[in-house]
Design a protein around this motif. Sequence first.
Motif, short mmCIF file in Angstrom:
data_model
loop_
_atom_site.label_atom_id
_atom_site.label_comp_id
_atom_site.label_asym_id
_atom_site.label_seq_id
_atom_site.Cartn_x
_atom_site.Cartn_y
_atom_site.Cartn_z
N ASP A 161 0.84 -1.21 0.00
CA ASP A 161 0.00 0.00 0.00
C ASP A 161 0.87 1.26 0.00
O ASP A 161 0.61 2.21 -0.74
N GLN A 162 1.87 1.26 0.86
CA GLN A 162 2.76 2.41 0.94
C GLN A 162 3.48 2.63 -0.39
O GLN A 162 3.61 3.75 -0.87
N LYS A 163 3.94 1.53 -0.96
CA LYS A 163 4.69 1.62 -2.20
C LYS A 163 3.82 2.15 -3.34
O LYS A 163 4.29 2.90 -4.21
N SER A 164 2.53 1.81 -3.29
CA SER A 164 1.64 2.22 -4.37
C SER A 164 0.92 3.54 -4.08
O SER A 164 0.65 4.32 -5.00
N ILE A 165 0.59 3.79 -2.78
CA ILE A 165 -0.23 4.97 -2.45
C ILE A 165 0.63 6.18 -2.09
O ILE A 165 0.31 7.31 -2.47
N ILE A 166 1.71 5.97 -1.33
CA ILE A 166 2.52 7.11 -0.86
C ILE A 166 3.02 7.98 -2.01
O ILE A 166 2.98 9.21 -1.89
N PRO A 167 3.45 7.43 -3.11
CA PRO A 167 3.87 8.31 -4.22
C PRO A 167 2.75 9.25 -4.69
O PRO A 167 3.01 10.39 -5.05
N VAL A 168 1.51 8.73 -4.65
CA VAL A 168 0.38 9.58 -5.03
C VAL A 168 0.23 10.73 -4.04
O VAL A 168 0.06 11.89 -4.43
N ILE A 169 0.32 10.39 -2.73
CA ILE A 169 0.20 11.42 -1.70
C ILE A 169 1.32 12.43 -1.81
O ILE A 169 1.10 13.65 -1.80
N LYS A 170 2.54 11.93 -1.96
CA LYS A 170 3.71 12.82 -2.02
C LYS A 170 3.65 13.73 -3.24
O LYS A 170 3.99 14.92 -3.16
N GLU A 171 3.21 13.18 -4.34
CA GLU A 171 3.15 13.98 -5.55
C GLU A 171 2.15 15.14 -5.40
O GLU A 171 2.45 16.28 -5.75
N LEU A 172 0.98 14.81 -4.86
CA LEU A 172 -0.04 15.85 -4.70
C LEU A 172 0.38 16.89 -3.66
O LEU A 172 0.19 18.10 -3.86
N VAL A 173 0.95 16.43 -2.54
CA VAL A 173 1.42 17.36 -1.51
C VAL A 173 2.55 18.23 -2.04
O VAL A 173 2.64 19.43 -1.76
N SER A 174 3.41 17.61 -2.83
CA SER A 174 4.55 18.34 -3.39
C SER A 174 4.08 19.46 -4.32
O SER A 174 4.66 20.54 -4.35
N LYS A 175 3.01 19.20 -5.07
CA LYS A 175 2.47 20.24 -5.95
C LYS A 175 1.99 21.44 -5.15
O LYS A 175 2.22 22.59 -5.53
N VAL A 176 1.30 21.16 -4.03
CA VAL A 176 0.84 22.25 -3.18
C VAL A 176 2.02 22.97 -2.55
O VAL A 176 2.07 24.21 -2.51
N ARG A 177 3.00 22.22 -2.09
CA ARG A 177 4.16 22.80 -1.42
C ARG A 177 4.92 23.74 -2.36
O ARG A 177 5.42 24.79 -1.93
N GLY A 178 4.96 23.41 -3.62
CA GLY A 178 5.71 24.23 -4.57
C GLY A 178 5.10 25.57 -4.85
O GLY A 178 5.75 26.47 -5.38
N LYS A 179 3.83 25.75 -4.50
CA LYS A 179 3.15 27.02 -4.77
C LYS A 179 3.40 28.08 -3.71
O LYS A 179 3.14 29.26 -3.93
N TYR A 180 3.85 27.67 -2.54
CA TYR A 180 3.92 28.61 -1.41
C TYR A 180 5.30 28.57 -0.78
O TYR A 180 5.81 27.50 -0.43
N LYS A 181 5.88 29.72 -0.65
CA LYS A 181 7.19 29.83 0.00
C LYS A 181 6.98 30.36 1.41
O LYS A 181 7.06 31.56 1.68
N SER A 182 6.65 29.44 2.28
CA SER A 182 6.37 29.80 3.67
C SER A 182 6.88 28.68 4.56
O SER A 182 6.59 27.51 4.34
N THR A 183 7.64 29.06 5.57
CA THR A 183 8.19 28.06 6.49
C THR A 183 7.07 27.33 7.21
O THR A 183 7.13 26.10 7.39
N LYS A 184 6.04 28.07 7.61
CA LYS A 184 4.93 27.45 8.33
C LYS A 184 4.17 26.48 7.44
O LYS A 184 3.75 25.40 7.88
N ILE A 185 3.97 26.85 6.18
CA ILE A 185 3.25 25.96 5.27
C ILE A 185 4.10 24.72 4.97
O ILE A 185 3.58 23.60 4.89
N GLU A 186 5.40 24.91 4.82
CA GLU A 186 6.31 23.78 4.59
C GLU A 186 6.20 22.78 5.74
O GLU A 186 6.06 21.57 5.54
N LYS A 187 6.25 23.30 6.96
CA LYS A 187 6.17 22.45 8.14
C LYS A 187 4.80 21.78 8.22
O LYS A 187 4.70 20.57 8.51
#
Length: 812
Positions: free
Chosen positions: A251-277
Amino acid sequence: MKLISHFKELPKDKLYRKIEPDSLPFETTDSCKKCDEIIGQKRALKAIQTGLDIKSRGYNIFITGMVGTGRTTTIKKFLDKIEKTKATPDDVLYVHNFKSPDEPTLIMLSAGKGKLFREDMNNLINVLKRDIPELLKSQFYTDKRNSIVESQQKKQKKILQQFEHEVSKEGFTVIQVQVGTFVKPDLVPVIDKKPTSFDKLAQLVKEHKFSKQEFNALKKKYEALTEKLEDVFAELKDIEEETHQKLKEWDQKSIIPVIKELVSKVRGKYKSTKIEKYLNQVEEDLTEHMDLFKSQKIQQREKLPMDPFVKYRVNLLVNNSDLEGAPIIMEKNPNYVNLFGSIESSMNRFGMLQTDFTKIKAGSLLKANGGYIVISALDALLEPGVWPSLKRTLKHQTLQIQNYASLYLFSAKGPKPEPIEINVKVIFIGDSFIYDLLYYQDVDFKKIFKIKAEFDSETKLSKKTIQDYSDFAKKIIEEDQLKPMDKYGMAALIEQCIRMAGRQKKVTTRFHHVADIIREANYWAKRSRAPMVSRKHIEKAVEERFERVSLIEDKIQEMIDEGTLMIDTTGSEVGQVNGLSVYRLGQFYFGKPTRITATTAVGRAGVINIEREADLSGRTHNKGVLILSGYLRNKYAKDKPFALSASLAFEQSYSGVDGDSASSTEAYALLSSLSNIPLRQDIAVTGSLNQKGEVQPIGAVNEKIEGFYDVCKSKRLTGKQGVIIPEANIKNLMLRRDLVNAVDKGKFHIYPVKTIDDGIEILTGIKAGRQKSDGSFEPDTVNDRVDKELKRLAKSWKQFSAPQKKEKNKKT
């Protein structure tokens, strides 16, 4: 007696400040421009500008002044000018704190990005809720999962087969036994190819149908095989756990990449230490709770009391995406919740109250952060909890949102949001009484409201002021779609504004009254089908406004006409004079005469104020009577004892008396009583007295004069009636046109006086008399008669008290 018959009277042109229509630079208000300026408040405007320009802590503004002077309108115009020039403040958000759930995390983002971040997080969860179940249904995922399950099941099956083979060799078989709600594997012997329980075998042994030695041998084998059975099932359990672990890893091998990819897209839009954390914590938490997205969990999710995805949501408290410049909030209902926000609760499906960080709501103070908020001072002080919380917030420039109910210690525990630093300019609007009360009674007030902007209720009359008023009239006419006003109507309006100011060189700045007159004059112009508003419509509007609230005045006038209230407007009386008083009923006030009488006798009681003795006298009136006593002693008692007992009374007055405007009237009544010279009852008197005998100005002089004129007119004008006023009040005269015309025709008279001597001559027709160097007065004058009477009283007191003193000496 030295008679005098000629007195100084005021001519018609002194009674009214007339605005010549031809002096106005227009024929109608159509030629005027709409007024966009604040009229007559230069001092207040300067103070407001100072308060707005200084950004340091504590430079909040308190605007004082009378209602209708343009306080709210002025601050709106000031703020409208600067709101576009200032930077737009940040959006304010709260997110879940994964380490400390009761303390939501504050995030500040530039205007507009808060809304985007909220949408991104909602999309993130929605996409995961859609894509992960689809992934879990895919052939690739299910094949691999089934492969893992099959592989592990084969291991279990092989171990079970080997054990069952071993067990069968020993004459046993594996069965499933129901123990309560559980199923437990067990071993039973096989006899004649049939599974037979030990209980049955024991019965057969008793019946000698089965060998006891064989039974005991089977028991020993059973114990040995049972130990192996436990080992086997422990091994199977390990394989089961291994299966779960492998499935989880898959599950982790198949699902985590999906989660990380989507979270990474959001993370890339905002340059904020608090949002990063925060996003790191979101990613970690989603990884740990992947089961939420599995299809078998959907029904379970629906039965939960709270949305399991709420911790991934964003609470956007303040959304400034549509704002340009600094926010301006006009808070009309400044209760605690509206100002400081709240933490709401809702009822779940189980009937229990629940709350979370998404229930945190912003108040107007937070919405105004980075800008300005305008509040009624009185409303803020009356609302429970508002003033102490506002002080704390402004002193520390930090806002703590909390549940309003928690202030009263009866609410359940809720979240404690991270405090918010705020920088807001608070503008209070109130009257001077509230300002002074707070300034002297609250030590913190002067630290947080360092700017006072005081609005005047009047301004200087000038050509520019007249033009400004004309432009203001044009504004009201345009906004309310009224008829235009001609120059005669405008002149009448300005004259009414002068009267409202109470000074011939001033005009009122209470523009809500002025606007009302314009609107009501338009009504009467429409009633008469006139093309525009003129003088007669302005005068009609003023007359009708007075008529609507003059019921009490009419009732008093009826009592005077009927003789219930005794007022004489002809003849003469000793020790009796008509004083002028004002009745105030809210915004409306009017004048009416009151009979004031004085009596004098031998004694040492001085001047007795009957109103004071009856607890009907105010402090100012008490002071006026004391000043009157000082005047009499200073003028007449330097060479003799003041052996006088006199009493003063406002006849038929039962509701209280205050003010010192009757002190000169009371002086005339006393002088008449002492000199035994009658006073004219066709003249009414007003004026404040000082100890030197000078008559000082008083308030509401127009209403007082008009009040006596109406009484005289009702009883019939004789051509001799009139009013004595202080000469200093001439500049305040703006009398009704009918009264001015009566004066012009000699039917009514207005006498200005500077001293008591001037007034007593008018009231008696006898010369007052100058004081000589030896202290005596000119013979056959009022003062001479008064002086002689006081001497007589002093001698009488001496003769009366002398025998008593001798008698006391004999006894001693």
